[in-house]
Design a protein around this motif. Structure first.
Motif, mmCIF file in Angstrom:
data_model
loop_
_atom_site.group_PDB
_atom_site.id
_atom_site.type_symbol
_atom_site.label_atom_id
_atom_site.label_comp_id
_atom_site.label_asym_id
_atom_site.label_seq_id
_atom_site.Cartn_x
_atom_site.Cartn_y
_atom_site.Cartn_z
ATOM 1 N N GLU A 196 -15.375 12.068 -1.022
ATOM 2 C CA GLU A 196 -15.499 11.790 0.402
ATOM 3 C C GLU A 196 -15.778 10.310 0.654
ATOM 4 O O GLU A 196 -15.223 9.721 1.575
ATOM 5 C CB GLU A 196 -16.610 12.654 1.011
ATOM 6 C CG GLU A 196 -16.259 14.119 1.090
ATOM 7 C CD GLU A 196 -17.438 14.981 1.521
ATOM 8 O OE1 GLU A 196 -18.536 14.431 1.751
ATOM 9 O OE2 GLU A 196 -17.255 16.211 1.618
ATOM 10 N N SER A 197 -16.631 9.700 -0.156
ATOM 11 C CA SER A 197 -16.928 8.281 0.043
ATOM 12 C C SER A 197 -15.712 7.412 -0.281
ATOM 13 O O SER A 197 -15.466 6.417 0.390
ATOM 14 C CB SER A 197 -18.125 7.856 -0.805
ATOM 15 O OG SER A 197 -17.815 7.918 -2.172
ATOM 16 N N LYS A 198 -14.926 7.804 -1.272
ATOM 17 C CA LYS A 198 -13.708 7.053 -1.598
ATOM 18 C C LYS A 198 -12.695 7.152 -0.464
ATOM 19 O O LYS A 198 -12.031 6.182 -0.130
ATOM 20 C CB LYS A 198 -13.080 7.565 -2.902
ATOM 21 C CG LYS A 198 -13.804 7.092 -4.133
ATOM 22 C CD LYS A 198 -13.105 7.588 -5.374
ATOM 23 C CE LYS A 198 -13.855 7.174 -6.616
ATOM 24 N NZ LYS A 198 -13.193 7.672 -7.834
ATOM 25 N N GLN A 199 -12.576 8.346 0.104
ATOM 26 C CA GLN A 199 -11.639 8.521 1.204
ATOM 27 C C GLN A 199 -12.076 7.728 2.424
ATOM 28 O O GLN A 199 -11.254 7.161 3.129
ATOM 29 C CB GLN A 199 -11.510 10.005 1.567
ATOM 30 C CG GLN A 199 -10.755 10.809 0.524
ATOM 31 C CD GLN A 199 -10.752 12.297 0.824
ATOM 32 O OE1 GLN A 199 -11.432 12.746 1.739
ATOM 33 N NE2 GLN A 199 -9.995 13.047 0.042
ATOM 34 N N SER A 200 -13.366 7.657 2.675
ATOM 35 C CA SER A 200 -13.842 6.933 3.854
ATOM 36 C C SER A 200 -13.668 5.424 3.676
ATOM 37 O O SER A 200 -13.399 4.712 4.629
ATOM 38 C CB SER A 200 -15.306 7.275 4.149
ATOM 39 O OG SER A 200 -16.126 6.785 3.100
ATOM 40 N N ARG A 201 -13.826 4.952 2.449
ATOM 41 C CA ARG A 201 -13.640 3.516 2.186
ATOM 42 C C ARG A 201 -12.165 3.144 2.102
ATOM 43 O O ARG A 201 -11.792 2.012 2.339
ATOM 44 C CB ARG A 201 -14.328 3.118 0.889
ATOM 45 C CG ARG A 201 -15.825 2.969 1.037
ATOM 46 C CD ARG A 201 -16.431 2.461 -0.221
ATOM 47 N NE ARG A 201 -16.522 3.596 -1.153
ATOM 48 C CZ ARG A 201 -16.457 3.496 -2.463
ATOM 49 N NH1 ARG A 201 -16.286 2.341 -3.017
ATOM 50 N NH2 ARG A 201 -16.551 4.569 -3.221
ATOM 51 N N ASN A 202 -11.323 4.113 1.744
ATOM 52 C CA ASN A 202 -9.886 3.911 1.644
ATOM 53 C C ASN A 202 -9.511 2.855 0.609
ATOM 54 O O ASN A 202 -8.531 2.145 0.768
ATOM 55 C CB ASN A 202 -9.289 3.533 2.999
ATOM 56 C CG ASN A 202 -8.242 4.525 3.432
ATOM 57 O OD1 ASN A 202 -7.891 5.429 2.691
ATOM 58 N ND2 ASN A 202 -7.750 4.349 4.646
#
Length: 156
Positions: free
Chosen positions: A120-126
């Motif tokens: 989730e954090s990787k997706q939010s940081r893109n």
């Protein structure tokens, strides 16, 4: 006849010598000496550069060997640590099978939650960084090795 041929050659050379401008010849010789001096300086600079490069290569080579040896030793140490951990896990699983399996289930749930949070954090940081991926892979393996024996020790 031979005398006539040598006389003709001398006459030809003298005629040719008178055709060439002495000033031009002197200029050419001066330019050649100047270029020779420049080439000698360049050659000396290249020799110095090669010597410096050789000494720096020697230092870098020694450093590389030292670092390689350090990494090899560290890998051996880590292999030993993981072998001991596997042995402890095996021993604990044999001595306390119920507690060990309960701890493993708990650890697997925690690992799955951590993986989900990381995704989730990787997706939010893109952004995707190779270092993050490699470190998260090692983090996934480390907690199960490290926390299993200690949490089993707490139980038993």
């Amino acid at each position: 006849m031979a005398n006539d041929a040598s006389c003709a050659a001398v006459t030809f050379i003298q005629t040719l010598a008178h055709e060439v401008n002495e000033g031009d010849v002197e200029t050419i010789i001066h330019q050649q000496k100047h270029m020779l001096t420049r080439f000698e300086k360049t050659n000396e600079m290249l020799v110095n550069c090669n010597a410096l490069s050789a000494s720096r290569f020697e230092v870098a080579s020694k450093e590389l060997k030292r670092h390689t040896q350090l990494l090899t030793d560290m890998k051996k140490d880590l292999d030993s640590v993981f072998r001991r951990i596997r042995f402890l896990k095996m021993k604990l699983s044999q001595q306390y099978p119920a507690a060990f399996s309960a701890c493993n289930r708990e650890i697997n749930v925690l690992d799955e939650e951590e993986e989900q949070e990381e995704k989730e954090s990787k997706q939010s940081r893109n952004t995707s960084k190779p270092k993050d991926g490699s470190s998260s892979g090692s983090q996934e393996n480390s907690p199960s090795f490290v926390t299993s024996p200690s949490s089993s020790d707490d139980v038993g």
